[in-house]
Design a protein around this motif. Structure first.
Motif, PDB file in Angstrom:
ATOM      1  N   TRP A   1     -37.250 115.311 -11.456  1.00  0.00           N
ATOM      2  CA  TRP A   1     -35.910 115.183 -10.856  1.00  0.00           C
ATOM      3  C   TRP A   1     -34.827 115.419 -11.909  1.00  0.00           C
ATOM      4  CZ3 TRP A   1     -32.159 111.598 -12.238  1.00  0.00           C
ATOM      5  CH2 TRP A   1     -31.009 111.612 -11.452  1.00  0.00           C
TER       6      TRP A   1
ATOM      7  N   ARG B   1     -34.730 119.145 -12.843  1.00  0.00           N
ATOM      8  CA  ARG B   1     -34.153 119.916 -11.745  1.00  0.00           C
ATOM      9  C   ARG B   1     -32.639 119.701 -11.646  1.00  0.00           C
ATOM     10  NH1 ARG B   1     -36.526 122.149  -7.114  1.00  0.00           N
ATOM     11  NH2 ARG B   1     -35.113 122.373  -5.317  1.00  0.00           N
ATOM     12  N   SER B   2     -32.208 118.449 -11.800  1.00  0.00           N
ATOM     13  CA  SER B   2     -30.778 118.138 -11.717  1.00  0.00           C
ATOM     14  C   SER B   2     -30.002 118.797 -12.856  1.00  0.00           C
ATOM     15  CB  SER B   2     -30.564 116.620 -11.741  1.00  0.00           C
ATOM     16  OG  SER B   2     -31.157 116.007 -10.603  1.00  0.00           O
TER      17      SER B   2
ATOM     18  N   GLN C   1     -29.737 116.042  -7.800  1.00  0.00           N
ATOM     19  CA  GLN C   1     -30.540 116.467  -6.685  1.00  0.00           C
ATOM     20  C   GLN C   1     -30.936 115.279  -5.815  1.00  0.00           C
ATOM     21  OE1 GLN C   1     -31.502 120.044  -6.209  1.00  0.00           O
ATOM     22  NE2 GLN C   1     -29.646 119.833  -7.440  1.00  0.00           N
TER      23      GLN C   1
ATOM     24  N   TYR D   1     -40.342 109.371  -2.918  1.00  0.00           N
ATOM     25  CA  TYR D   1     -39.384 110.232  -3.606  1.00  0.00           C
ATOM     26  C   TYR D   1     -39.864 111.682  -3.576  1.00  0.00           C
ATOM     27  CZ  TYR D   1     -37.782 105.713  -5.324  1.00  0.00           C
ATOM     28  OH  TYR D   1     -37.329 104.422  -5.404  1.00  0.00           O
ATOM     29  N   ARG D   2     -38.918 112.601  -3.673  1.00  0.00           N
ATOM     30  CA  ARG D   2     -39.225 114.016  -3.606  1.00  0.00           C
ATOM     31  C   ARG D   2     -39.905 114.527  -4.882  1.00  0.00           C
ATOM     32  NH1 ARG D   2     -35.970 116.883   0.269  1.00  0.00           N
ATOM     33  NH2 ARG D   2     -34.563 115.462   1.377  1.00  0.00           N
ATOM     34  N   TYR D   3     -39.526 113.949  -6.023  1.00  0.00           N
ATOM     35  CA  TYR D   3     -39.984 114.452  -7.317  1.00  0.00           C
ATOM     36  C   TYR D   3     -40.403 113.282  -8.200  1.00  0.00           C
ATOM     37  CZ  TYR D   3     -36.571 117.852  -5.555  1.00  0.00           C
ATOM     38  OH  TYR D   3     -35.842 118.691  -4.757  1.00  0.00           O
TER      39      TYR D   3
ATOM     40  N   MET E   1     -33.072 112.599  -4.181  1.00  0.00           N
ATOM     41  CA  MET E   1     -34.309 112.037  -4.725  1.00  0.00           C
ATOM     42  C   MET E   1     -35.167 111.381  -3.635  1.00  0.00           C
ATOM     43  SD  MET E   1     -36.126 111.652  -7.406  1.00  0.00           S
ATOM     44  CE  MET E   1     -37.006 110.606  -8.576  1.00  0.00           C
TER      45      MET E   1
END
Length: 409
Positions: free
Chosen positions: A394, A397-398, A405, A387-389, A407
Motif C-alpha cells: 500500500w 503504491r501510494s 490509495q 485490506y486490499r494490499y 486500503m
C-alpha cells in the motif's frame, strides 16, 4: 488461472513460494558472516549435519528462488504497464515512478536494515527492462539469452582465469612468479574471510553496522553491476512468459510437465555435480566463487524455469486448498514479507537485538526459517481479507501514485 479480482493465483502462489524459499538462503546472510553463503569452509561447516544442510540448500534452493522473483518481476511489469495503458495512463510514467520508489526502498533496506538487498537491483534492471515491453516473446527470449551469455563470458574469463592460475601455481614445477601471483590473490581483501571482524561488527550496536555500510557504499553498486547480467535476462524471460501465457497458467498441463521434465532433472544433476566438485575441492574459495558466478549459472537458469513449471502444476492441482490459499496470500504481500523478514531476522541475530549472530548452526537455522514461514502464512491471508494490499504494498503504491490509495475492502 485468474481470480474474480483480476489476479492470477498462479503468480501470487509462485511469488509466495519464492518469498518463503529465498529466506532459506538469506538466513545464512542474516545469521553468519558473508562468506558463509559462498562456502561452508568459511563458517558454519564444522559438522556433518551442517555440511548436509549446506548441500541441500545449494542443490535445491540457492539462486532458484531469486530467479523466480526475477521472472515474476518481469511478468508483473507487463501486467502493470498494460493495465496503466488500458486506464488511459502513461505506462512509462507509472512504471518509472514505481521503480524510483523501489530504488528508495532498496537504499533504505541496504543501508539501514540488511546488506543483502535485491530491491535496488530490481529497480535498476526494471528501468532497462521497460524498454523491451513491446517485444514479441521470441525476441525477448533471444536477447535474454544473448545478455545472459555475455555475462557468462565475463565471469568465465574472470573466474576461469583464476582457476587456471590456481591449477598452474599448485603444480610441483610451478614457477616462482606464478606462485607469487597466486599467493597475492589469496592474500587480497576479496579472499579474506575476516570472520572475527564480521562477527564483532554484527554483534555490535546498530550505529556500527550502519556506519560500516555507509562507508562501504560502493559495494551496493558493485553488486548491482555484478548481478544485472543474470537478473535482467530473467526479467525478460518473465515478460515473454507473460505474453505467451506460460507464467499465467494458461498452457496445458502436458506442456508444463514437458518443460519440468526437460529442465528439473538435468538441472539437479548438474547442480549435484557442482556440489561434488565443491566437496572434492574441500570447499575452496576460488572454486566456490567460480561455481557461484560461472559454472552454476546455466543449471540455475534451468531449475528456475523448471521450478516455475512445477509450481504452476501444483497451483493448478491444489489451487483451492487452504494451504495454497495462504501461500498465495503471502505472495500478494511479498514486499511486506520480504522487508518484514529482514527486520525480524536482523533483530534476532544482530547485536542491537538478541545478538545471536554466529551462534546458531546451519542446521539449527532451519528452525528460524520454519518459524518465519509460519508468520508469513499466518498473517497474510487474514490481513488481505480486510485490506486490499499488504502494508508496504500500500505504501509503495501510494508513493508511486502520488496519493493515498484506498486500503480497506
Amino acid at each position: 488461472m485468474q481470480t474474480s479480482e483480476s489476479r492470477y493465483i498462479t503468480l501470487d502462489a509462485m511469488r509466495g513460494f519464492a518469498v518463503m524459499g529465498i529466506l532459506a538462503m538469506n538466513i545464512i546472510g542474516f545469521a553468519m558472516p558473508e562468506w558463509a553463503y559462498i562456502t561452508p569452509a568459511a563458517y558454519g561447516g564444522e559438522t556433518f549435519a551442517d555440511r548436509m544442510a549446506w548441500l541441500f540448500s545449494f542443490v535445491f534452493i540457492d539462486g532458484k528462488m531469486r530467479g523466480l522473483f526475477s521472472l515474476l518481476f518481469g511478468a508483473s511489469l507487463i501486467l502493470i504497464t498494460e493495465r496503466a495503458s488500458s486506464n488511459g495512463e502513461s505506462a512509462a510514467h507509472v512504471h518509472y515512478r514505481r521503480m524510483a520508489w523501489l530504488a528508495v526502498f532498496g537504499l533504505v533496506h541496504y543501508f539501514f536494515i540488511w546488506y543483502g538487498d535485491i530491491l535496488f537491483l530490481y529497480a535498476m534492471a526494471g528501468m532497462v527492462a521497460f524498454q523491451f515491453r513491446d517485444w514479441a516473446p521470441a525476441r525477448l527470449v533471444k536477447w535474454a539469452l544473448i545478455i545472459f551469455g555475455l555475462g557468462l563470458v565475463f565471469w568465465g574469463l574472470q573466474f576461469g582465469g583464476l582457476q587456471i592460475l590456481q591449477y598452474m601455481a599448485t603444480q610441483p614445477d610451478a614457477s616462482a612468479d606464478l606462485v607469487r601471483q597466486y599467493n597475492d590473490v589469496k592474500a587480497s581483501p576479496g579472499f579474506n574471510f575476516d570472520i572475527p571482524a564480521q562477527v564483532d561488527l554484527h554483534r555490535g550496536p546498530y550505529a556500527q553496522t550502519v556506519a560500516d555500510k555507509l562507508t562501504d557504499w560502493p559495494a551496493l553498486f558493485g553488486l548491482t553491476v555484478m548481478s544485472i547480467a543474470e537478473t535482467l535476462p530473467l526479467m525478460m524471460v518473465g515478460m515473454a512468459m507473460n505474453k505467451s501465457g506460460f507464467i499465467l497458467g494458461l498452457w496445458s498441463p502436458a506442456d508444463y510437465r514437458r518443460w519440468a521434465w526437460r529442465l528439473v532433472p538435468a538441472g539437479l544433476i548438474a547442480t549435484g555435480l557442482l556440489a561434488l566438485w565443491m566437496i572434492v575441492s574441500q570447499y575452496d574459495a576460488i572454486t566456490a566463487l567460480a561455481i557461484f558466478f560461472f559454472w552454476g549459472a546455466i543449471p540455475r537458469l534451468m531449475l528456475t524455469i523448471g521450478y516455475a513449471a512445477v509450481l504452476i502444476l501444483l497451483t493448478a492441482r491444489f489451487g483451492g486448498s487452504p494451504l495454497m490459499s495462504r501461500v498465495a496470500a503471502a505472495g500478494r504481500a511479498a514486499f511486506t514479507n520480504y522487508l518484514g523478514t529482514s527486520i525480524i531476522m536482523t533483530t534476532l541475530f544482530y547485536g542491537y537485538g538478541f545478538g545471536l549472530f554466529g551462534e546458531i548452526s546451519r542446521l539449527g537455522l532451519w528452525a528460524y526459517v520454519l518459524m518465519m514461514w509460519g508468520v508469513m502464512l499466518s498473517w497474510s491471508q487474514p490481513w488481505l481479507q480486510h485490506y486490499r494490499y499488504g502494508p508496504l504494498e500500500w505504501l509503495w503504491r501510494s508513493l508511486a501514485r502520488g496519493q493515498m490509495q484506498p486500503m480497506r475492502r
